[in-house]
Design an enzyme around this catalytic site. Sequence first.
Site, PDB file in Angstrom:
ATOM      1  N   GLY A   8       2.947  51.279 -29.865  1.00 30.53           N
ATOM      2  CA  GLY A   8       1.995  51.540 -28.787  1.00 30.53           C
ATOM      3  C   GLY A   8       1.750  50.285 -27.968  1.00 30.53           C
ATOM      4  O   GLY A   8       0.623  50.013 -27.545  1.00 30.53           O
ATOM      5  N   ASN A  10       2.974  49.393 -24.961  1.00 30.68           N
ATOM      6  CA  ASN A  10       3.254  49.425 -23.528  1.00 30.68           C
ATOM      7  C   ASN A  10       2.007  49.403 -22.646  1.00 30.68           C
ATOM      8  O   ASN A  10       2.107  49.259 -21.428  1.00 30.68           O
ATOM      9  CB  ASN A  10       4.092  50.660 -23.176  1.00 30.68           C
ATOM     10  CG  ASN A  10       3.402  51.966 -23.526  1.00 30.68           C
ATOM     11  OD1 ASN A  10       3.296  52.293 -24.704  1.00 30.68           O
ATOM     12  ND2 ASN A  10       2.920  52.694 -22.546  1.00 30.68           N
ATOM     13  N   GLY A  12      -2.702  48.856 -22.623  1.00 29.38           N
ATOM     14  CA  GLY A  12      -3.958  48.579 -23.310  1.00 29.38           C
ATOM     15  C   GLY A  12      -3.924  47.352 -24.193  1.00 29.38           C
ATOM     16  O   GLY A  12      -3.362  46.309 -23.852  1.00 29.38           O
ATOM     17  N   ILE A  13      -4.545  47.477 -25.366  1.00 29.54           N
ATOM     18  CA  ILE A  13      -4.647  46.357 -26.301  1.00 29.54           C
ATOM     19  C   ILE A  13      -3.268  45.916 -26.788  1.00 29.54           C
ATOM     20  O   ILE A  13      -2.995  44.726 -26.931  1.00 29.54           O
ATOM     21  CB  ILE A  13      -5.546  46.738 -27.490  1.00 29.54           C
ATOM     22  CG1 ILE A  13      -6.976  47.004 -27.003  1.00 29.54           C
ATOM     23  CG2 ILE A  13      -5.546  45.638 -28.545  1.00 29.54           C
ATOM     24  CD1 ILE A  13      -7.887  47.598 -28.060  1.00 29.54           C
ATOM     25  N   SER A 140     -10.667  50.376 -37.179  1.00 31.94           N
ATOM     26  CA  SER A 140     -11.913  50.456 -36.411  1.00 31.94           C
ATOM     27  C   SER A 140     -13.076  50.360 -37.374  1.00 31.94           C
ATOM     28  O   SER A 140     -13.000  50.864 -38.506  1.00 31.94           O
ATOM     29  CB  SER A 140     -11.983  51.785 -35.653  1.00 31.94           C
ATOM     30  OG  SER A 140     -13.273  51.978 -35.106  1.00 31.94           O
ATOM     31  N   TYR A 163     -10.997  61.265 -36.385  1.00 31.83           N
ATOM     32  CA  TYR A 163     -10.617  59.891 -36.066  1.00 31.83           C
ATOM     33  C   TYR A 163     -11.187  58.910 -37.085  1.00 31.83           C
ATOM     34  O   TYR A 163     -10.459  58.069 -37.636  1.00 31.83           O
ATOM     35  CB  TYR A 163     -11.095  59.524 -34.668  1.00 31.83           C
ATOM     36  CG  TYR A 163     -10.781  58.086 -34.302  1.00 31.83           C
ATOM     37  CD1 TYR A 163      -9.492  57.724 -33.921  1.00 31.83           C
ATOM     38  CD2 TYR A 163     -11.761  57.090 -34.368  1.00 31.83           C
ATOM     39  CE1 TYR A 163      -9.186  56.403 -33.615  1.00 31.83           C
ATOM     40  CE2 TYR A 163     -11.461  55.770 -34.060  1.00 31.83           C
ATOM     41  CZ  TYR A 163     -10.175  55.431 -33.683  1.00 31.83           C
ATOM     42  OH  TYR A 163      -9.871  54.127 -33.392  1.00 31.83           O
TER      43      TYR A 163
END
Length: 245
Positions: A8, A10, A12-13, A140, A163
């Site tokens: 992941g 590509n 954002g963070i 998180s 989540y």
Amino acid sequence: MKTVLITGGNKGIGFETAKLLLNKGLFVYIGSRDMEKGDEAVKELNNNGFQSVKAVVIDVTDLETILSVKSIIQNEQGKLDILINNAGILGNFPQSATDVSIEILKDVYETNVYGVIRVTQNFLDLLKKSDEPRIVNVSSSLGSLTLHSDPSYPFYNVKPFAYNSSKTALNMFTVHLAYELKDTVFKVNSVCPGYTDTDFGNHIGTGKVEDAAKRLVKYALIDNDGPTGRFFSEETNPNTDEIAW
């Protein structure tokens, strides 16, 4: 030159993390489910002077893409030094414990839990070839059972069950993996990047993506005396970073 794979990566963070690691002289593989988006990310980095970067198609729910990327890194680098399991999804709503559908739970767990396990297990042999292998599981504070039992926790009322529980399960994977690798040079940690302003959270987060990325980089580059099998959230505990499971 150390190498890192960011799932992941590509946007954002993940993208900001790639930028920081490139700036520190690492070769970065930007994992993206869509090659076009991955190429766009690489083009932007190239335009900013970064060349040691390559986009690879990896969907953490698809073993074939994982093995394909493993083959690429094996052939080009011979090893992997850092794995940042950043890819994740929030999932559809509602997510209360009383009415969340099994379909939503399966969807969220497939990416946030099984996907991380799938990627990690398949890259372990390449990581074992590194002198300083590091695994950062992007978690998180919402996955902390201790904090979610404490009404004084700022996000006590933020309870999307699918989540949150997926991050709790991810944390348990971190604990077990770190334990099984405790007699090696591996460092495996769960890191919360914070409540960040990104597409992932519909831009309602208050934190800067640059700060979130720095938190991941800190534990991706810890030395051999650094911690392993721990849970860190600088946003929640700025004094020591570490928070309770």
